[in-house]
Scaffold this active site. Structure first.
Site: not given
Length: 491
Positions: A438, A484
Site C-alpha cells: 500500500c 495498492e
C-alpha cells in the site's frame, strides 16, 4: 477536457494537496501524539494563524485533507495515481540499472524495464469504507465533546475536530453512528478524554459495516480512577442509548466497549467487551465468507478488495483456466503476513496447499475460522513472527510434494523484516514472488532492492536475485492519492 489540460489540473491538485499536508495533519490516529507535541514549553512567539483562512466551509476543508482528490473526476484520479506509481517504479529501475548506487542516494529515475498495467479501478467510488474511526476533541464552536476528524497540529495548538458528514468515502451509517455517539457523550456526566494526563473518559468510536448493512460499533474508554462498578453504570447507559434510546436508529448488530489506559490495546491486553448483539459480522469475498472481529484486519473497500485478490490469485497461479477442468496446481502457495487469511483462502481452489504465517494470534484464529466457514480444507495458518517461522519452514516446503508454486507477501507499511527478505531470497525453491504494497515508496522499496540486488554476503543475501516482471496498481481508495501496488518478481 484534453489530456494535457487534465494532467495540468491533476498536477495543480497534487501540489495543493502536498501544500495542505505541510500545514495540516491528515488524521491523528492517537491522542498521545497530541500529548507528546504539547509537552514542549509554549513558545512566547505569537502563533501563526490557522491555515484555514479562505472562504471554504469546514466540510470542504476536511474533504481537502482526508480525500484530497475529491474535486477531480474519477478518470483524472486514476491518471494521477497511474503516473505516481510509474514514477515510484522508475526509481526502482534506476537503482537496478546501476544509476542509483545506494539506498541513501538521491532518487534517480530509470526507464521502466517491465510492464506496468493500467490501474484497475474500484467498482465502488463513493461510500466504500467499511471501517471508520472517529475521534473526540474540541469542535469549531469550542465544544470539547465533538466527534469527527482532527485538523491542525498539536504543536501549533490549533487542533479542531470536524464532523465527516460531507466525506464522499464515508457511508451514511458511519456518519449516523458518529452523530449519535456525539449526542450520547454530550448528555453524559463524564468528560471526554482529550489528553490522557488531563483526565476525561470518552474517547474514539470505530464503526464497521458489511455489504448487507450490518453494523458494529466499538467505543474506547479511559477508566482513569473510576471503579469497575462506576464504569458499569456508564456502560449500561451506553447500551440503553443505542438499543432503546435515540441511538437505536443506528440499528447496531454489535456494540463493543474497550477500557484502555493506552492509545491502542490488543484484545489480549484489554479485552473487547461485547455489550450488545453478536460478536462478529460477516462479509463475502469472491464467494468465500469471512468473519470480522472487533480488531480483525479487513480491506476497507470490499468491492475493490475482490479486484485486488483476484489479481494476486492470477499472478500467483497464472493460466489456471487452461488446465483441464480447472485442476489444481501441484504444490504449496506460501502466504506471508496472511492476516485473516483472505489471499490464501481465495486462492485455495487453484493449488494443493496453502500455508499462511501471521504474527497476531487473533488473526490466525479468524483465518482458521474463515477457512472452516467456506469448507476450505487445504489451508494451514501458523502464528508467529515470519522472520522466526519462515527459515525453518522453507526447508520443509522445498522437500514437500510439488514444491512451492509461489510466495505472496502483503506486509504492513513497515514492510518485511530483513530476515524474511533473506529467507525468501536465499531459498531457491521460491521462483515466483508476489508483493502487495500500500506504500511502495516507503520501506517496501528497501525490500524490493534487497530482493533484486546482486548477491551480498555481508547482508547474507546469497541467493540469485529476483527481477520485477510485472506491476499492477489497484485502486482501493477513491478520492485519496493512495492505491495498492501488486508487483510480480521472478527468477
Amino acid at each position: 477536457m484534453s489530456l494535457a489540460a487534465t494532467w495540468s489540473r491533476s498536477v495543480f491538485v497534487k501540489r495543493k494537496f502536498m501544500c495542505t499536508l505541510r500545514q495540516t495533519c491528515l488524521l491523528f490516529s492517537t491522542n498521545d501524539t497530541i500529548q507528546a507535541d504539547q509537552r514542549t514549553p509554549p513558545s512566547k512567539k505569537r502563533h501563526k494563524k490557522p491555515p484555514w483562512t479562505d472562504h471554504l466551509s469546514w466540510g470542504e476543508r476536511l474533504a481537502d485533507v482526508v480525500t484530497p482528490l475529491w474535486r477531480l473526476s474519477y478518470d483524472e484520479q486514476l491518471e494521477l495515481k497511474q503516473k505516481h506509481q510509474e514514477a515510484i517504479l522508475s526509481q526502482l529501475c534506476g537503482y537496478l540499472s546501476g544509476d542509483l548506487q545506494s539506498p541513501s542516494s538521491s532518487p534517480v529515475t530509470g526507464k521502466l524495464s517491465f510492464p506496468v498495467l493500467p490501474i484497475l479501478p474500484s467498482p465502488v467510488r463513493d461510500s466504500y469504507r467499511n471501517k471508520s474511526t472517529f475521534s473526540v476533541n474540541r469542535g469549531v464552536d469550542g465544544n470539547p465533546k465533538t466527534v469527527g476528524f482532527f485538523m491542525g497540529t498539536g504543536r501549533k495548538r490549533n487542533i479542531v475536530c470536524v464532523n465527516g458528514d460531507h466525506l464522499l468515502n464515508m457511508p451514511e451509517k458511519h456518519k449516523l453512528v458518529a452523530r449519535c455517539y456525539q449526542d450520547f457523550i454530550r448528555q453524559s456526566s463524564l468528560e471526554p478524554c482529550l489528553l490522557f494526563h488531563t483526565g476525561g473518559h470518552w474517547r474514539e468510536v470505530t464503526v464497521r459495516t458489511n455489504t448487507e448493512g450490518h453494523a458494529m460499533a466499538i467505543v474506547y474508554f479511559h477508566p482513569q480512577t473510576l471503579t469497575s462498578e462506576e464504569v458499569a453504570v456508564h456502560k449500561a447507559d451506553l447500551v440503553d442509548y443505542f438499543t432503546r434510546g435515540p441511538g437505536s436508529v443506528c440499528q447496531l448488530d454489535s456494540l463493543f466497549f474497550q477500557e484502555s489506559t493506552k492509545t491502542r490495546c490488543t484484545h489480549e491486553e484489554s479485552p473487547y467487551q461485547l455489550l450488545h448483539g453478536q460478536p462478529h459480522i460477516y462479509e463475502e469475498l469472491l464467494g468465500f465468507k469471512f468473519r470480522i472481529s472487533a480488531d480483525a484486519f479487513f480491506q476497507v473497500n470490499q468491492a475493490a478488495a475482490e479486484v485486488l485478490y483476484s489479481t494476486v490469485r492470477d499472478l500467483c497461479v497464472p493460466n489456471h483456466e487452461e488446465r483441464p477442468g480447472g485442476a489444481k496446481v501441484d504444490g504449496t502457495l506460501l502466504d506471508v503476513c496472511c492476516g485473516t487469511g483472505a489471499i490464501g483462502i481465495t486462492a485455495s481452489p487453484r493449488v494443493d496447499r496453502i500455508i499462511g504465517i501471521e504474527l497476531i494470534e487473533q488473526a490466525v484464529e479468524d483465518a482458521r475460522h474463515n477457512a472452516a466457514l467456506s469448507n476450505v480444507l487445504n489451508c494451514e495458518f501458523i502464528p508467529g513472527k515470519a522472520e522466526v517461522v519462515l527459515p525453518g519452514l522453507m526447508s520443509q516446503l522445498s522437500s514437500a510434494g510439488g514444491g512451492l508454486v509461489a510466495a505472496v507477501v502483503n506486509p504492513a507499511r513497515a514492510g518485511l523484516h530483513h530476515r524474511v527478505v533473506r529467507a525468501l531470497r536465499n531459498q531457491p525453491a521460491v521462483r515466483r514472488l508476489v508483493y502487495v504494497s500500500c506504500k511502495p515508496d516507503g520501506e517496501a522499496m528497501r525490500n524490493f532492492r534487497e530482493l533484486c540486488c546482486a548477491p551480498d554476503p555481508q547482508k547474507k543475501l546469497t541467493g540469485d536475485a529476483f527481477s520485477p516482471t510485472l506491476a499492477v496498481p489497484v485502486d482501493l481508495f477513491p478520492h485519496t492519492p493512495h492505491c495498492e501496488l501488486v508487483l510480480l518478481f521472478e527468477r
